[in-house]
Design a protein around this motif. Structure first.
Motif, PDB file in Angstrom:
ATOM      1  N   ARG A 109       0.489  -1.504  -0.062  1.00 20.63           N
ATOM      2  CA  ARG A 109       0.733  -0.093   0.393  1.00 20.63           C
ATOM      3  C   ARG A 109       0.838   1.456   0.191  1.00 20.63           C
ATOM      4  NH1 ARG A 109      -3.139  -3.117  -2.056  1.00 20.63           N
ATOM      5  NH2 ARG A 109      -5.227  -3.657  -0.507  1.00 20.63           N
ATOM      6  N   LYS A 110       1.716   0.721   0.791  1.00 20.71           N
ATOM      7  CA  LYS A 110       3.244   2.145   0.222  1.00 20.71           C
ATOM      8  C   LYS A 110       3.604   2.195  -0.402  1.00 20.71           C
ATOM      9  CE  LYS A 110       8.254   3.357   2.049  1.00 20.71           C
ATOM     10  NZ  LYS A 110       8.853   3.529   2.689  1.00 20.71           N
ATOM     11  N   GLN A 111       3.636   1.781  -1.500  1.00 19.23           N
ATOM     12  CA  GLN A 111       3.709   2.088  -3.033  1.00 19.23           C
ATOM     13  C   GLN A 111       2.654   2.177  -3.677  1.00 19.23           C
ATOM     14  OE1 GLN A 111       7.371   2.009  -3.673  1.00 19.23           O
ATOM     15  NE2 GLN A 111       7.613   0.940  -1.392  1.00 19.23           N
ATOM     16  N   GLU A 112       1.717   2.060  -2.921  1.00 16.76           N
ATOM     17  CA  GLU A 112       0.702   2.009  -3.625  1.00 16.76           C
ATOM     18  C   GLU A 112       0.161   4.061  -4.209  1.00 16.76           C
ATOM     19  OE1 GLU A 112      -2.354  -0.371  -3.247  1.00 16.76           O
ATOM     20  OE2 GLU A 112      -2.032  -1.655  -4.486  1.00 16.76           O
ATOM     21  N   HIS A 161       9.087   3.229   9.384  1.00 15.85           N
ATOM     22  CA  HIS A 161       8.824   1.582  10.495  1.00 15.85           C
ATOM     23  C   HIS A 161       9.441   2.318  11.553  1.00 15.85           C
ATOM     24  CE1 HIS A 161       8.771  -1.458   6.297  1.00 15.85           C
ATOM     25  NE2 HIS A 161      10.184  -0.793   6.070  1.00 15.85           N
ATOM     26  N   ILE A 162       9.073   1.656  12.177  1.00  8.59           N
ATOM     27  CA  ILE A 162       8.809   1.713  14.030  1.00  8.59           C
ATOM     28  C   ILE A 162       9.657   0.688  14.977  1.00  8.59           C
ATOM     29  CG2 ILE A 162       7.608  -0.092  14.720  1.00  8.59           C
ATOM     30  CD1 ILE A 162       6.729   1.796  17.292  1.00  8.59           C
ATOM     31  N   ILE A 211      -0.828   0.791  13.304  1.00  4.92           N
ATOM     32  CA  ILE A 211      -1.255   2.393  12.787  1.00  4.92           C
ATOM     33  C   ILE A 211      -0.237   3.031  13.156  1.00  4.92           C
ATOM     34  CG2 ILE A 211      -2.217   4.426  13.954  1.00  4.92           C
ATOM     35  CD1 ILE A 211      -4.032   2.562  15.397  1.00  4.92           C
ATOM     36  N   ILE A 212       1.162   2.544  14.010  1.00  5.18           N
ATOM     37  CA  ILE A 212       1.981   3.604  13.949  1.00  5.18           C
ATOM     38  C   ILE A 212       3.068   3.316  12.282  1.00  5.18           C
ATOM     39  CG2 ILE A 212       4.640   3.666  14.808  1.00  5.18           C
ATOM     40  CD1 ILE A 212       3.334   3.816  17.641  1.00  5.18           C
ATOM     41  N   ALA A 265       5.064   4.743   7.393  1.00  5.77           N
ATOM     42  CA  ALA A 265       5.370   4.346   5.813  1.00  5.77           C
ATOM     43  C   ALA A 265       4.704   5.611   4.699  1.00  5.77           C
ATOM     44  CB  ALA A 265       4.273   3.180   5.633  1.00  5.77           C
ATOM     45  N   THR A 266       3.900   6.366   5.333  1.00  4.44           N
ATOM     46  CA  THR A 266       3.218   7.530   4.406  1.00  4.44           C
ATOM     47  C   THR A 266       4.270   9.040   4.791  1.00  4.44           C
ATOM     48  OG1 THR A 266       1.917   7.918   6.600  1.00  4.44           O
ATOM     49  CG2 THR A 266       0.923   6.253   4.417  1.00  4.44           C
ATOM     50  N   GLY A 267       4.629   8.746   6.343  1.00  8.46           N
ATOM     51  CA  GLY A 267       5.370   9.520   5.879  1.00  8.46           C
ATOM     52  C   GLY A 267       7.220  10.021   5.726  1.00  8.46           C
TER      53      GLY A 267
END
Length: 240
Positions: free
Chosen positions: A11-14, A179-180, A135-136, A141-143
């Motif tokens: 989903r991050k790549q999308e 990543h956390i 959630i983190i 990933a989005t950040g």
């Protein structure tokens, strides 16, 4: 848990293909204009420290996963200070009456940013440590995608204005790893966590809902940027 982390990566790549990031890569546009969405993002950025302090953090830690989360929250709860510095450097630090500032922050055009805050609090408030971890991870990933592009724009701004950003900067990107998970031992520990079928399904749905929230947020930033193009008209210099 490895399956859920793989879904987050997919989903991050999308997420990285969303139109805002294409806009941020467009060097025909003044780099300061490409970050002019910053005021729209302010409610999320300013709230993020408190989300870490009051929702993600739980002391004393109830289990090893919560201990990992607690450590991460201390690394992530103060970045809003850098953001305030950069507003001035980006020439976005306008003087407003207090009522006008409130009117802006609670305006219709910033509603997606506020909605993201509400959703994160809703999911995090009663979350298990595993759910908090997810959630983190999605937030990281989005950040990581956002700051990969923002740091590049920040370098252009430094070349253009001789002003070095701190929030939209490589130094910030270096701590937004996506990543956390820090050490290889931590990664291995998280990878081998076994989830029940019910927990796995809940985790899968949580990932999908969170990426939907962040996608809506980012699309709102682009709409805000395109409706506030006065910066481009005010400054004729640009990098090509």
């Amino acid at each position: 848990m490895k399956e859920i982390l793989a879904l987050i990566e997919k989903r991050k790549q999308e997420f990285a293909q969303l139109p805002l990031f294409e806009y941020m890569r467009d060097k025909s546009i003044d780099p300061r204009q490409r970050l002019s969405w910053a005021p729209c993002a302010a409610p999320f950025i300013m709230n993020f420290g408190e989300l870490n302090k009051y929702c993600f953090r739980e002391e004393p830690a109830s289990n090893p996963i919560q201990a990992i989360i607690n450590k991460h929250t201390y690394e992530d709860d103060h970045h809003w200070l850098w953001f305030l510095e950069d507003l001035e450097k980006l020439e976005l630090d306008k003087t407003l009456k207090f009522s006008d500032a409130l009117r802006l922050l609670w305006s219709e055009e910033i509603k997606n940013t506020r909605w993201l805050n509400y959703e994160l609090y809703r999911y995090a408030f009663t979350a298990t440590p595993i759910q908090k971890l997810i959630i983190i991870e999605v937030t990281e990933a989005t950040g990581n995608i956002m700051f990969s592009y923002a740091a590049e724009v920040g370098r252009e701004i430094k070349e253009l204005t001789q002003k070095e950003c701190r929030y939209f900067a490589d130094s910030h990107l270096s701590v937004e790893t996506g990543h956390i998970i820090g050490s290889s031992d931590t990664k291995q520990f998280i990878d081998i966590i076994e989830l029940s079928e019910e927990t796995r399904q809940e985790a899968w749905e949580l990932v999908e809902k969170l990426f939907e929230c962040f996608g809506k947020f980012v699309n709102g930033l682009l709409l805000y940027t395109k409706s506030h193009k006065n910066f481009q008209e005010k400054h004729s210099l640009s990098l090509v």
